[in-house]
Design a protein around this motif. Structure first.
Motif, PDB file in Angstrom:
ATOM      1  N   PRO A  15       0.821  -1.231   0.000  1.00  0.00           N
ATOM      2  CA  PRO A  15       0.000   0.000   0.000  1.00  0.00           C
ATOM      3  C   PRO A  15       0.846   1.268   0.000  1.00  0.00           C
ATOM      4  CG  PRO A  15      -0.801  -1.538   1.658  1.00  0.00           C
ATOM      5  CD  PRO A  15       0.496  -2.088   1.136  1.00  0.00           C
ATOM      6  N   ARG A  16       1.938   1.241   0.731  1.00  0.00           N
ATOM      7  CA  ARG A  16       2.826   2.400   0.788  1.00  0.00           C
ATOM      8  C   ARG A  16       3.412   2.686  -0.599  1.00  0.00           C
ATOM      9  NH1 ARG A  16       8.352   3.201   1.898  1.00  0.00           N
ATOM     10  NH2 ARG A  16       8.739   5.102   3.043  1.00  0.00           N
ATOM     11  N   ARG A  17       3.858   1.659  -1.261  1.00  0.00           N
ATOM     12  CA  ARG A  17       4.422   1.821  -2.607  1.00  0.00           C
ATOM     13  C   ARG A  17       3.366   2.357  -3.559  1.00  0.00           C
ATOM     14  NH1 ARG A  17       8.389  -3.233  -3.618  1.00  0.00           N
ATOM     15  NH2 ARG A  17       8.616  -2.154  -5.580  1.00  0.00           N
ATOM     16  N   GLY A  18       2.152   1.848  -3.415  1.00  0.00           N
ATOM     17  CA  GLY A  18       1.053   2.315  -4.257  1.00  0.00           C
ATOM     18  C   GLY A  18       0.751   3.790  -4.042  1.00  0.00           C
ATOM     19  N   ARG A  19       0.841   4.237  -2.796  1.00  0.00           N
ATOM     20  CA  ARG A  19       0.604   5.656  -2.505  1.00  0.00           C
ATOM     21  C   ARG A  19       1.686   6.523  -3.131  1.00  0.00           C
ATOM     22  NH1 ARG A  19      -0.955   3.348   2.455  1.00  0.00           N
ATOM     23  NH2 ARG A  19       1.046   3.860   3.424  1.00  0.00           N
ATOM     24  N   HIS A  20       2.930   6.073  -3.045  1.00  0.00           N
ATOM     25  CA  HIS A  20       4.022   6.835  -3.678  1.00  0.00           C
ATOM     26  C   HIS A  20       3.816   6.914  -5.193  1.00  0.00           C
ATOM     27  CE1 HIS A  20       6.820   7.913  -0.510  1.00  0.00           C
ATOM     28  NE2 HIS A  20       6.588   6.742   0.059  1.00  0.00           N
ATOM     29  N   ALA A  21       3.425   5.816  -5.796  1.00  0.00           N
ATOM     30  CA  ALA A  21       3.182   5.810  -7.239  1.00  0.00           C
ATOM     31  C   ALA A  21       2.031   6.737  -7.600  1.00  0.00           C
ATOM     32  CB  ALA A  21       2.893   4.392  -7.736  1.00  0.00           C
ATOM     33  N   ALA A  22       0.979   6.725  -6.793  1.00  0.00           N
ATOM     34  CA  ALA A  22      -0.171   7.598  -7.056  1.00  0.00           C
ATOM     35  C   ALA A  22       0.223   9.067  -6.966  1.00  0.00           C
ATOM     36  CB  ALA A  22      -1.302   7.282  -6.071  1.00  0.00           C
ATOM     37  N   VAL A  23       1.040   9.406  -5.972  1.00  0.00           N
ATOM     38  CA  VAL A  23       1.502  10.796  -5.833  1.00  0.00           C
ATOM     39  C   VAL A  23       2.341  11.198  -7.039  1.00  0.00           C
ATOM     40  CG1 VAL A  23       3.010  12.332  -4.488  1.00  0.00           C
ATOM     41  CG2 VAL A  23       1.377  10.848  -3.318  1.00  0.00           C
ATOM     42  N   ALA A  24       3.253  10.329  -7.463  1.00  0.00           N
ATOM     43  CA  ALA A  24       4.112  10.628  -8.611  1.00  0.00           C
ATOM     44  C   ALA A  24       3.280  10.816  -9.881  1.00  0.00           C
ATOM     45  CB  ALA A  24       5.145   9.521  -8.812  1.00  0.00           C
ATOM     46  N   ARG A  36      10.300  20.030 -14.264  1.00  0.00           N
ATOM     47  CA  ARG A  36      11.734  20.243 -14.016  1.00  0.00           C
ATOM     48  C   ARG A  36      12.019  20.620 -12.558  1.00  0.00           C
ATOM     49  NH1 ARG A  36      16.771  20.849 -15.768  1.00  0.00           N
ATOM     50  NH2 ARG A  36      17.972  22.684 -15.228  1.00  0.00           N
ATOM     51  N   ASN A  37      11.258  21.560 -12.016  1.00  0.00           N
ATOM     52  CA  ASN A  37      11.495  21.983 -10.637  1.00  0.00           C
ATOM     53  C   ASN A  37      11.004  20.968  -9.610  1.00  0.00           C
ATOM     54  OD1 ASN A  37      12.753  24.359 -11.373  1.00  0.00           O
ATOM     55  ND2 ASN A  37      10.838  25.487 -11.439  1.00  0.00           N
ATOM     56  N   LEU A  38      10.336  19.944 -10.061  1.00  0.00           N
ATOM     57  CA  LEU A  38       9.829  18.903  -9.167  1.00  0.00           C
ATOM     58  C   LEU A  38      10.573  17.584  -9.351  1.00  0.00           C
ATOM     59  CD1 LEU A  38       6.055  19.682  -9.718  1.00  0.00           C
ATOM     60  CD2 LEU A  38       7.426  20.263  -7.707  1.00  0.00           C
ATOM     61  N   SER A  39      11.692  17.623 -10.049  1.00  0.00           N
ATOM     62  CA  SER A  39      12.418  16.395 -10.378  1.00  0.00           C
ATOM     63  C   SER A  39      12.794  15.582  -9.155  1.00  0.00           C
ATOM     64  CB  SER A  39      13.675  16.714 -11.186  1.00  0.00           C
ATOM     65  OG  SER A  39      13.326  17.251 -12.433  1.00  0.00           O
ATOM     66  N   TRP A  40      13.311  16.234  -8.126  1.00  0.00           N
ATOM     67  CA  TRP A  40      13.745  15.468  -6.946  1.00  0.00           C
ATOM     68  C   TRP A  40      12.546  14.850  -6.229  1.00  0.00           C
ATOM     69  CZ3 TRP A  40      12.282  16.548  -1.956  1.00  0.00           C
ATOM     70  CH2 TRP A  40      11.687  17.790  -1.727  1.00  0.00           C
ATOM     71  N   VAL A  41      11.397  15.535  -6.264  1.00  0.00           N
ATOM     72  CA  VAL A  41      10.193  14.991  -5.633  1.00  0.00           C
ATOM     73  C   VAL A  41       9.722  13.758  -6.401  1.00  0.00           C
ATOM     74  CG1 VAL A  41       7.780  15.478  -5.065  1.00  0.00           C
ATOM     75  CG2 VAL A  41       9.506  17.247  -4.746  1.00  0.00           C
ATOM     76  N   LEU A  42       9.692  13.870  -7.715  1.00  0.00           N
ATOM     77  CA  LEU A  42       9.269  12.738  -8.541  1.00  0.00           C
ATOM     78  C   LEU A  42      10.252  11.576  -8.417  1.00  0.00           C
ATOM     79  CD1 LEU A  42       7.945  14.807 -11.521  1.00  0.00           C
ATOM     80  CD2 LEU A  42       6.619  13.130 -10.224  1.00  0.00           C
ATOM     81  N   ALA A  43      11.532  11.883  -8.375  1.00  0.00           N
ATOM     82  CA  ALA A  43      12.539  10.822  -8.201  1.00  0.00           C
ATOM     83  C   ALA A  43      12.287  10.075  -6.898  1.00  0.00           C
ATOM     84  CB  ALA A  43      13.945  11.421  -8.212  1.00  0.00           C
ATOM     85  N   HIS A  44      12.015  10.823  -5.847  1.00  0.00           N
ATOM     86  CA  HIS A  44      11.755  10.204  -4.541  1.00  0.00           C
ATOM     87  C   HIS A  44      10.525   9.296  -4.604  1.00  0.00           C
ATOM     88  CE1 HIS A  44      10.889   9.702  -0.292  1.00  0.00           C
ATOM     89  NE2 HIS A  44       9.677  10.178  -0.522  1.00  0.00           N
ATOM     90  N   HIS A  45       9.421   9.814  -5.119  1.00  0.00           N
ATOM     91  CA  HIS A  45       8.180   9.033  -5.105  1.00  0.00           C
ATOM     92  C   HIS A  45       8.270   7.802  -6.010  1.00  0.00           C
ATOM     93  CE1 HIS A  45       5.861  11.336  -2.331  1.00  0.00           C
ATOM     94  NE2 HIS A  45       6.181  12.457  -2.947  1.00  0.00           N
TER      95      HIS A  45
END
Length: 125
Positions: A15-24, A36-45
């Motif tokens: 479920p946690r992985r699914g939430r990260h994927a949904a956010v990304a 571009r300015n959200l690259s590190w956030v997307l990389a994390h999720h």
């Protein structure tokens, strides 16, 4: 925090992985071409979602952006994270290793020339 390797594929992590994927996915959808300015956030999720292939381009972009913005300590860390995700035979490894070395060199020059702020940044590595 990163999950220990043995826990990454456990039922509790799904479920946690699914939430990260949904956010990304949501960020990509809403931001469109403006990620571009959200690259590190997307990389994390994407990384936390277990989608390493989707995380890697964002991680590289975030490292490049940090380097361009003279945040060499972040660039070194982000390039290092990208290298950790890459297969040993990935043709991009050599280029990223060189970029990381350049960022580290620039950081070392800044530490010796720039004073207290840069010393704090170097200690984070």
């Amino acid at each position: 925090a990163r999950l220990p390797p043995g826990c990454r594929n456990s039922p509790a992590s799904t479920p946690r992985r699914g939430r990260h994927a949904a956010v990304a996915r949501y960020i990509e959808e809403v931001a469109g071409d403006g990620t571009r300015n959200l690259s590190w956030v997307l990389a994390h999720h994407w990384r936390e979602a277990g989608e390493l292939d989707r995380s890697l381009p964002y991680l590289i972009r975030a490292a490049e952006q940090a380097h361009e913005q003279l945040a060499f300590h972040h660039a070194v860390q982000l390039y290092g994270s990208a290298l950790e995700l890459m297969a040993e035979d990935d043709p991009r490894r050599k280029d990223l290793a060189v970029r990381r070395a350049i960022a580290f060199s620039r950081l070392s020059h800044a530490v010796f020339e720039g004073g207290v702020r840069w010393e704090r940044d170097a200690e984070q590595l």
